[in-house]
Design an enzyme around this catalytic site. Structure first.
Site, PDB file in Angstrom:
ATOM      1  N   ASP A 150       4.869   2.684  -3.973  1.00 40.93           N
ATOM      2  CA  ASP A 150       5.265   4.052  -4.330  1.00 40.93           C
ATOM      3  C   ASP A 150       6.304   4.105  -5.443  1.00 40.93           C
ATOM      4  OD1 ASP A 150       3.624   5.109  -2.297  1.00 40.93           O
ATOM      5  OD2 ASP A 150       5.178   4.755  -0.807  1.00 40.93           O
ATOM      6  N   ARG A 209       0.857  -1.187   0.000  1.00 41.89           N
ATOM      7  CA  ARG A 209       0.000   0.000   0.000  1.00 41.89           C
ATOM      8  C   ARG A 209       0.892   1.235   0.000  1.00 41.89           C
ATOM      9  NH1 ARG A 209      -4.379  -1.605   4.735  1.00 41.89           N
ATOM     10  NH2 ARG A 209      -5.323  -3.386   3.667  1.00 41.89           N
ATOM     11  N   HIS A 210       0.318   2.361  -0.398  1.00 39.91           N
ATOM     12  CA  HIS A 210       1.099   3.597  -0.421  1.00 39.91           C
ATOM     13  C   HIS A 210       1.438   4.035   0.997  1.00 39.91           C
ATOM     14  CE1 HIS A 210       0.741   4.116  -4.709  1.00 39.91           C
ATOM     15  NE2 HIS A 210      -0.565   3.991  -4.650  1.00 39.91           N
ATOM     16  N   GLU A 211       2.627   4.587   1.127  1.00 42.66           N
ATOM     17  CA  GLU A 211       3.060   5.076   2.429  1.00 42.66           C
ATOM     18  C   GLU A 211       2.103   6.143   2.942  1.00 42.66           C
ATOM     19  OE1 GLU A 211       4.373   4.879   5.537  1.00 42.66           O
ATOM     20  OE2 GLU A 211       6.103   4.083   4.447  1.00 42.66           O
TER      21      GLU A 211
END
Length: 646
Positions: free
Chosen positions: A290, A279-281
């Site tokens: 990312d 998942r995105h930071e």
């Protein structure tokens, strides 16, 4: 309290095939005699390994039915004479305020603790703080990384009837491993090698692999208009040239690079097994998710450079090429707004809540800006440059200084707006997430100037409503990671890719020169990133931040892109150790795969109702199969010579 243990179920491998003699005969008929014994042994070993890995513990799990994915159960036992206030803070939350977890009453009688059950997250480490409710004094603090579906007890008591408070954490039941266990990974790797060897010995598999691997005839048909090898041409997905006049070949490494980025992007968008590192930071930092979008922008710039050069050599005018670029950018933008808009998840599109920014919209803007710059400075011919000129050794950079000057001006604009633009209620140059970050002083300042410009220019209802910062920093302001200011830095990312294309053009067939220059660019960008970030996550001048598309984010991902492109270029185009398969195929049909995976996300076979929606294993299986389906689709389209270009 005693630590609970998980007993692993063991089964005799002979019982796995018990009573299946008829089935074994079927296998024997289907496979060559010489491979039958090895195949059965491999199958038995594989089944046994999965049995050992997946059988759950016989130990009873407290509250197992109520625990969801990435959650654990914590029982706080209070042996003090006063009630206790429990707070928590994620290790991943920088300069954040402790959040309330609950209140534990005082013990009812000596030797009889009061207990309260809580549910805690397991993605990152957690700091637990116990305060006296009456005096608001800190009693103790415990830092721990809880495991998924584990049961834990926290005991708070006085030491030897003194005023000193002791906190001790005990594991009642071991957590399940939502990741591959070390012994399972080791066993499965060995078994995979064994099965791979067995299948490679089968005649039918040999013939199939030869057919799949030998795609020279298909490539000859696809690239017949490109003529014999000896040069470089743009990739199919970024071409603005229908029929190049000069006979040159294509670089498989570029399509492979694009395909790798695209496949990871599809896997991440489908859920990535619901693992946090897919998942995105939440704010500063990087995860696997990312990496891929900037790489896609980078390789788009590389292909644009090759495409424009080929088009100019073919005799097309710059005005006609710009018209094609403008039309293509418009198409990408419209597809992003009206076809794959995330607002469809809430029902039919509504104009008052239509999200305007997006992935394809940013690609459209970056492509338009970089292609326009390249059309202004690109040369019709590169074989007539004077070799004795002082700038010849750096011609791939110095010949295009006007375009670089424009990019520097754009970055200056970004820096001025980011650090000098006054934002109501926020400090100057604020780059934080708002919410509970920065000790909760600026809850409405998510993204600083970047968020303010989007809300002022597009309106709050026309940008992304649920940014990734809400998960840890609990920010409530809308913020769009594909916003206006970040698009300026995406132009820089595409321009770095354009520079890679210039290197390929000026030093074609000079593999050492190409790779050395790629590595030099990677080193320069890495030094810039280290300077901007001070080699830290949160303490630098400009932290690495995907939501903001910060300058350090672009230089860091640009560094990675140049180094990774060296590896792919060397293995695919120089040494030819690898054909680029299977990533090469989606790289040849990137627009179709990206739009298709967004539009058909909720349809079978890309998604189905799971037996246990709180299982990482089921999500991972579904997401891997869905991603593999798009790789297979792109392979079939490649064999049929079907490519969707806009």
């Amino acid at each position: 309290m005693k630590r609970g243990k998980i007993r692993k179920k063991r089964e005799d491998t002979s019982s796995v095939l018990g009573g299946r003699e008829g089935h074994e005969e079927n296998i024997k008929m289907a496979l060559p005699e010489k491979n039958y014994g090895v195949f059965v042994l491999a199958l038995v070993a594989l089944l046994a390994a999965f049995c050992v890995a997946e059988v759950p513990s016989r130990h009873p799990r407290r509250k197992a039915a109520t625990l969801k994915m990435d959650e654990a159960s914590l029982t706080v036992n209070n042996e003090l004479d006063s009630e206790m206030f429990v707070s928590w803070l994620s290790d991943h939350c920088y300069q954040c305020v402790y959040q309330p977890l609950g209140v534990v009453p005082a013990r009812p009688a000596p030797g009889v603790p009061s207990s309260v059950d809580f549910t805690v997250g397991t993605q990152h480490g957690i700091n637990l703080q116990m305060n006296s409710s009456a005096l608001n004094l800190e009693l103790c603090t415990v830092q721990f990384h809880f495991g998924e579906h584990g049961n834990y007890s926290l005991w708070v008591k006085n030491l030897n009837d003194s005023s000193v408070v002791n906190c001790s954490l005990v594991t009642d039941t071991e957590p399940v491993s939502s990741y591959l266990r070390e012994y399972t990974a080791t066993h499965k790797h060995s078994i995979a090698q064994l099965i791979g060897y067995v299948f490679s010995r089968l005649d039918t598999v040999k013939n199939l692999m030869l057919r799949l691997g030998n795609s020279m005839e298909t490539e000859r048909l696809i690239n017949s208009e490109l003529g014999s090898p000896g040069g470089i041409v743009e990739t199919a997905t970024d071409s603005i040239l229908p029929n190049p006049a000069s006979p040159i070949r294509r670089l498989r490494s570029l399509d492979t690079f694009r395909g790798i980025s695209l496949v990871i992007m599809v896997f991440v968008n489908y859920g990535g097994g619901r693992y946090w590192f897919f998942r995105h930071e939440s704010w500063n930092g990087l995860t696997v998710a990312d990496l891929v979008f900037p790489w896609f922008v980078f390789i788009m710039g590389t292909s644009t450079s090759l495409s424009v050069s080929s088009a100019l050599r073919s005799g097309l005018t710059r005005f006609s090429l710009f018209a094609k670029v403008l039309w293509r950018s418009t198409q990408l933008f419209l597809i992003g707004v009206f076809v794959i808009n995330p607002n469809y998840c809430q029902g039919p599109l509504a104009w008052d809540t239509l999200r305007i920014p997006g992935v394809l919209q940013r690609l459209a803007f970056s492509y338009l800006a970089v292609a326009a710059l390249d059309l202004c400075v690109a040369r019709n011919r590169l074989d007539n440059l004077p070799e004795d000129a002082w700038w010849h050794s750096a011609r791939d950079f110095l010949l295009y200084w006007p375009a670089w000057l424009c990019v520097v001006v754009l970055e200056t604009v970004w820096l001025c707006l980011t650090f000098l633009l006054p934002v109501p209620g926020c400090p100057g140059g604020y780059l934080g997430p708002g919410g509970i970050g920065d000790m909760g002083q600026y809850p409405n300042c998510t993204g600083g100037a970047a968020g303010y410009v989007d809300r002022w220019l597009l309106g709050e209802k026309h940008i992304y409503q649920t940014p990734s910062s809400r998960l840890i920093y609990m920010s409530h302001m809308p913020f769009d990671p594909e916003g206006v200011l970040g698009s300026i830095n995406s132009v820089l990312m595409a321009f770095l890719g354009l520079q890679a294309g210039k290197i390929l053009l000026h030093y074609k067939n000079q593999h050492s020169s190409i790779m050395s220059r790629f590595l030099i660019w990677g080193l320069v960008l890495g030094v810039i990133s280290a300077t901007l970030t001070k080699c830290s996550l949160n303490e630098g001048f400009i932290p690495v931040n995907k939501n903001l598309w910060s300058l350090s984010y672009v230089t860091t991902l640009g560094c990675f892109a140049f180094v990774f492109l060296v590896l792919v270029y060397y293995t695919v185009d120089v040494r030819k150790w690898w054909s680029g398969a299977p990533f090469f195929y989606p790289g040849m049909n990137s627009i179709l795969v990206y739009v298709g995976h967004e539009v058909l996300e909720e349809y079978f076979p890309f998604r189905w109702r799971m037996a246990n929606s709180q299982s990482h294993a089921e999500h991972l299986t579904q997401n891997l199969l869905a991603t593999s389906c798009w790789v297979l689709i792109s392979f079939v389209l490649y064999r049929k010579k079907i490519f969707w270009k806009i």
